[in-house]
Design a protein around this motif. Structure first.
Motif, mmCIF file in Angstrom:
data_model
loop_
_atom_site.group_PDB
_atom_site.id
_atom_site.type_symbol
_atom_site.label_atom_id
_atom_site.label_comp_id
_atom_site.label_asym_id
_atom_site.label_seq_id
_atom_site.Cartn_x
_atom_site.Cartn_y
_atom_site.Cartn_z
ATOM 1 N N GLU A 1 88.896 -21.201 -26.122
ATOM 2 C CA GLU A 1 89.356 -22.015 -27.250
ATOM 3 C C GLU A 1 88.437 -21.831 -28.457
ATOM 4 O O GLU A 1 88.908 -21.764 -29.596
ATOM 5 C CB GLU A 1 89.438 -23.498 -26.848
ATOM 6 N N ARG B 1 89.359 -18.605 -30.024
ATOM 7 C CA ARG B 1 90.609 -18.742 -30.788
ATOM 8 C C ARG B 1 90.344 -19.361 -32.148
ATOM 9 O O ARG B 1 90.855 -18.912 -33.168
ATOM 10 C CB ARG B 1 91.614 -19.610 -30.034
ATOM 11 N N GLN B 2 89.530 -20.410 -32.156
ATOM 12 C CA GLN B 2 89.216 -21.095 -33.405
ATOM 13 C C GLN B 2 88.463 -20.156 -34.356
ATOM 14 O O GLN B 2 88.774 -20.083 -35.538
ATOM 15 C CB GLN B 2 88.383 -22.342 -33.122
ATOM 16 N N VAL C 1 94.631 -15.891 -23.462
ATOM 17 C CA VAL C 1 94.290 -17.267 -23.077
ATOM 18 C C VAL C 1 95.353 -17.845 -22.159
ATOM 19 O O VAL C 1 95.038 -18.417 -21.115
ATOM 20 C CB VAL C 1 94.099 -18.157 -24.329
ATOM 21 N N SER C 2 96.615 -17.661 -22.506
ATOM 22 C CA SER C 2 97.674 -18.236 -21.665
ATOM 23 C C SER C 2 97.694 -17.572 -20.298
ATOM 24 O O SER C 2 97.928 -18.233 -19.283
ATOM 25 C CB SER C 2 99.027 -18.141 -22.355
ATOM 26 N N ALA D 1 90.849 -17.659 -35.790
ATOM 27 C CA ALA D 1 91.707 -18.291 -36.801
ATOM 28 C C ALA D 1 90.961 -18.492 -38.116
ATOM 29 O O ALA D 1 91.559 -18.425 -39.195
ATOM 30 C CB ALA D 1 92.226 -19.631 -36.277
ATOM 31 N N GLU E 1 95.962 -15.146 -27.979
ATOM 32 C CA GLU E 1 96.778 -16.235 -27.429
ATOM 33 C C GLU E 1 97.415 -15.826 -26.100
ATOM 34 O O GLU E 1 97.456 -16.628 -25.164
ATOM 35 C CB GLU E 1 97.852 -16.654 -28.427
ATOM 36 N N ASN E 2 97.892 -14.600 -26.031
ATOM 37 C CA ASN E 2 98.462 -14.105 -24.770
ATOM 38 C C ASN E 2 97.404 -14.073 -23.673
ATOM 39 O O ASN E 2 97.670 -14.432 -22.531
ATOM 40 C CB ASN E 2 99.050 -12.705 -24.948
ATOM 41 N N MET F 1 103.110 -14.257 -30.847
ATOM 42 C CA MET F 1 101.886 -14.706 -30.208
ATOM 43 C C MET F 1 100.857 -13.569 -30.295
ATOM 44 O O MET F 1 101.177 -12.425 -30.018
ATOM 45 C CB MET F 1 102.193 -15.077 -28.749
ATOM 46 N N SER F 2 99.627 -13.906 -30.673
ATOM 47 C CA SER F 2 98.591 -12.880 -30.811
ATOM 48 C C SER F 2 98.077 -12.425 -29.450
ATOM 49 O O SER F 2 98.339 -13.060 -28.423
ATOM 50 C CB SER F 2 97.424 -13.436 -31.627
#
Length: 91
Positions: free
Chosen positions: A64, A67-68, A8-9, A71, A5-6, A1-2
């Protein structure tokens, strides 16, 4: 997990009060009041002057989008970005 991502979670699990504390902390370097302690009320007022209040949904939506963009490669490494700022402002 990046890292993103960490982050955001982690943000998704925090209560609203903690998200506001994070906003306050990120604003402090721009306050010009180094070394002094602000009350929560002063910090709330300062945050309101510089940042529009955001709902939890707004924060998630922006995360989000980030994140997009990451990516899709639409980002700059922090070191490259900071080097550009240093060069631009002669720091």
């Amino acid at each position: 997990m990046s890292t993103l991502e960490n982050t955001v979670s982690m943000m998704k699990t925090l209560p609203e009060a903690d998200l506001l504390k994070i906003q306050k902390l990120t604003l402090e370097p721009f306050q010009g009041r180094r070394g002094s302690q602000m009350t929560d009320e002063e910090a709330d007022e300062a945050v309101g002057r510089y940042l529009k209040p955001k709902s939890r949904e707004d924060i998630y939506r922006e995360l989000e989008i980030s994140r997009q963009q990451a990516a899709e490669g639409k980002y700059r490494e922090a070191g490259v970005f900071l080097a550009g700022l240093r060069a631009e402002y002669g720091i």
